[in-house]
Write an enzyme that holds these catalytic residues in place. Structure first.
Site, PDB file in Angstrom:
ATOM      1  N   TRP A 117       1.100  -0.981   0.365  1.00 39.34           N
ATOM      2  CA  TRP A 117       0.152  -0.313  -0.001  1.00 39.34           C
ATOM      3  C   TRP A 117       0.527   1.499  -0.383  1.00 39.34           C
ATOM      4  O   TRP A 117       0.374   2.506  -0.290  1.00 39.34           O
ATOM      5  CB  TRP A 117      -0.872  -0.124   1.382  1.00 39.34           C
ATOM      6  CG  TRP A 117      -2.061  -1.165   1.034  1.00 39.34           C
ATOM      7  CD1 TRP A 117      -2.264  -1.800   0.015  1.00 39.34           C
ATOM      8  CD2 TRP A 117      -3.627  -0.683   1.864  1.00 39.34           C
ATOM      9  NE1 TRP A 117      -3.324  -2.776   0.354  1.00 39.34           N
ATOM     10  CE2 TRP A 117      -4.242  -1.864   1.451  1.00 39.34           C
ATOM     11  CE3 TRP A 117      -3.816   0.007   2.024  1.00 39.34           C
ATOM     12  CZ2 TRP A 117      -5.066  -1.753   2.038  1.00 39.34           C
ATOM     13  CZ3 TRP A 117      -5.581  -0.100   2.937  1.00 39.34           C
ATOM     14  CH2 TRP A 117      -6.126  -1.469   2.639  1.00 39.34           C
TER      15      TRP A 117
ATOM     16  N   LYS B   6      -9.387  -2.413   7.292  1.00 30.57           N
ATOM     17  CA  LYS B   6     -10.188  -3.700   7.025  1.00 30.57           C
ATOM     18  C   LYS B   6     -10.618  -4.417   7.823  1.00 30.57           C
ATOM     19  O   LYS B   6      -9.793  -5.027   8.987  1.00 30.57           O
ATOM     20  CB  LYS B   6      -9.536  -4.319   6.844  1.00 30.57           C
ATOM     21  CG  LYS B   6      -9.450  -5.624   6.354  1.00 30.57           C
ATOM     22  CD  LYS B   6      -8.214  -6.992   5.262  1.00 30.57           C
ATOM     23  CE  LYS B   6      -6.933  -6.878   6.163  1.00 30.57           C
ATOM     24  NZ  LYS B   6      -5.861  -7.739   5.145  1.00 30.57           N
TER      25      LYS B   6
ATOM     26  N   ASP C  42       3.598   0.101  17.451  1.00 31.60           N
ATOM     27  CA  ASP C  42       1.886  -1.238  18.161  1.00 31.60           C
ATOM     28  C   ASP C  42       0.835  -0.185  18.027  1.00 31.60           C
ATOM     29  O   ASP C  42       0.748   0.769  19.135  1.00 31.60           O
ATOM     30  CB  ASP C  42       1.632  -1.548  19.188  1.00 31.60           C
ATOM     31  CG  ASP C  42       0.677  -2.419  19.683  1.00 31.60           C
ATOM     32  OD1 ASP C  42      -0.241  -1.645  19.443  1.00 31.60           O
ATOM     33  OD2 ASP C  42       0.527  -3.250  20.842  1.00 31.60           O
TER      34      ASP C  42
HETATM   35  C1  LIG Z   1      -2.838  -7.476   5.634  1.00 30.22           C
HETATM   36  S1  LIG Z   1      -1.264  -7.458   6.806  1.00 30.22           S
HETATM   37  C2  LIG Z   1      -1.398  -5.340   5.463  1.00 30.22           C
HETATM   38  C3  LIG Z   1      -0.700  -5.701   4.276  1.00 30.22           C
HETATM   39  C4  LIG Z   1      -0.211  -4.677   4.146  1.00 30.22           C
HETATM   40  N1  LIG Z   1      -1.438  -2.992   3.682  1.00 30.22           N
HETATM   41  C5  LIG Z   1       0.908  -4.277   2.369  1.00 30.22           C
HETATM   42  O1  LIG Z   1      -0.236  -4.410   1.800  1.00 30.22           O
HETATM   43  O2  LIG Z   1       1.749  -4.062   2.478  1.00 30.22           O
HETATM   44  C6  LIG Z   1      -1.477  -6.462   8.124  1.00 30.22           C
HETATM   45  C7  LIG Z   1      -0.747  -5.588   8.836  1.00 30.22           C
HETATM   46  O3  LIG Z   1      -1.166  -5.699  10.634  1.00 30.22           O
HETATM   47  C8  LIG Z   1      -0.021  -5.666  10.872  1.00 30.22           C
HETATM   48  N2  LIG Z   1      -0.159  -5.693  12.822  1.00 30.22           N
HETATM   49  C9  LIG Z   1      -1.658  -5.860  13.423  1.00 30.22           C
HETATM   50  N3  LIG Z   1      -1.077  -5.828  14.417  1.00 30.22           N
HETATM   51  C10 LIG Z   1      -1.136  -4.388  14.839  1.00 30.22           C
HETATM   52  C11 LIG Z   1      -0.591  -3.894  15.337  1.00 30.22           C
HETATM   53  N4  LIG Z   1      -1.452  -4.095  16.666  1.00 30.22           N
HETATM   54  N5  LIG Z   1       0.349  -2.511  15.429  1.00 30.22           N
HETATM   55  C12 LIG Z   1       0.745  -2.123  14.317  1.00 30.22           C
HETATM   56  N6  LIG Z   1       0.188  -3.385  12.973  1.00 30.22           N
HETATM   57  C13 LIG Z   1      -0.431  -4.301  13.514  1.00 30.22           C
HETATM   58  C14 LIG Z   1       0.915  -6.598  11.261  1.00 30.22           C
HETATM   59  O4  LIG Z   1       2.169  -7.047  11.526  1.00 30.22           O
HETATM   60  C15 LIG Z   1       0.397  -7.325   9.597  1.00 30.22           C
HETATM   61  O5  LIG Z   1       1.593  -6.942   9.168  1.00 30.22           O
END
Ligand SMILES: C[S@@+](CC[C@H](N)C(=O)[O-])C[C@H]1O[C@@H](n2cnc3c(N)ncnc32)[C@H](O)[C@@H]1O
Length: 201
Positions: free
Chosen positions: A54, A154, A89
C-alpha cells in the site's frame, strides 16, 4: 467444501510480476478506483503497513509533494523519498502520537488501514480482535483527520460487525462498505470507508 489455501494465487503472482510487495495492493487499487481517495500532495497515515504494497502504490500516487507515514509492529524495508515508516503498536497511544509529531503533522488528510490480527482460527475471536483493532484505528482517524478526510479500515465480518458499523455511524457522517474482488474467495473481510469525522465538542 471450502477452497484450499493457495499461497501462490493469481493476485500473488501478479504482485510478484509487477514488483509489488504484497497482493493486498490490488484491494487498495479497487478502493481507490471507486472512491478516488489518494491524490497528489496529501498527507497519508497507513496503519498496519508491512510489508509495504500500500505504501508503494500510495507513494507513487501522492507524488513528490505528498507524504505517507507507515506504521506496523514489523519493520518495513520499503523506502521512497516521500515515505517514512516506524515500528509502532497501534494500541500504544504515545508511540503513535510521537511518530506523527516527528513529522510535524498537526493533521492528516487520509488514514489507510489494512491492519489484521494474528488469526487464531477461532472465527469469533479473530473477528473480535479485528473489531478491537479497528476501534483503535477509528479513534486515531478522529483525532488526526480534518474536514472531509477519510479512513479506510479492513474489518472481518461476523456477529459484531453490525454493532461496529452502528458505532462508526455515531463517529462519522459518511460510511460505505465494499468487498474487494482481490480478497480471497473464502475471506470474510470487507473494507469500511468512513469520512467527515464528527468532532467532539
Ligand atoms: C495484511 S498486513 C498489511 C499489508 C499491507 N497493507 C501491504 O500492502 O503490504 C496486516 C498488518 O497489520 C499489522 N498489525 C497487526 N496488529 C498490529 C498492531 N497492533 N499495531 C500495528 N500493526 C499491526 C501486522 O503486523 C501486518 O503487517
Amino acid at each position: 467444501m471450502p477452497k484450499p489455501y493457495i499461497p501462490n494465487d493469481k493476485w500473488s503472482q501478479r504482485a510478484a510480476s509487477e514488483g509489488y510487495l504484497a497482493r493486498s495492493v490490488y484491494k487498495l487499487m479497487e478502493i481507490d478506483a471507486r472512491y478516488e481517495l489518494i491524490r497528489p500532495g496529501l498527507r497519508v497515515l497507513d496503519i498496519g503497513a508491512a510489508p509495504g504494497s500500500w505504501l508503494q502504490y500510495t507513494s507513487d500516487k501522492l507524488g513528490p509533494e505528498g507524504r505517507v507515514l507507515g506504521l506496523d509492529l514489523k519493520p518495513i524495508a520499503f523506502t521512497a523519498p516521500n515515505v517514512v515508516t516506524r515500528v509502532v503498536d497501534v494500541f500504544d497511544d504515545v508511540a503513535v502520537a510521537k511518530a506523527i509529531a516527528e513529522r510535524s503533522w498537526k493533521h492528516v488528510d487520509l488514514v489507510l488501514s489494512d491492519i489484521a490480527p494474528n488469526t487464531s482460527g477461532i472465527k469469533d475471536v479473530d473477528q473480535w480482535r479485528s473489531i478491537e483493532l479497528n476501534q483503535k484505528i477509528a479513534a486515531i482517524a478522529r483525532k488526526y483527520l480534518r474536514g472531509k478526510g477519510s479512513v479506510v479500515m479492513k474489518v472481518f465480518r461476523g456477529k459484531d460487525f453490525d454493532a461496529f458499523t452502528q458505532e462508526l455511524k455515531t463517529q462519522f457522517r459518511r460510511l460505505k462498505v465494499m468487498s474487494a474482488v482481490a480478497s480471497r474467495d473464502r475471506s470474510r473481510e470487507v473494507y469500511v470507508v468512513c469520512s467527515e469525522a464528527i468532532t467532539l465538542s
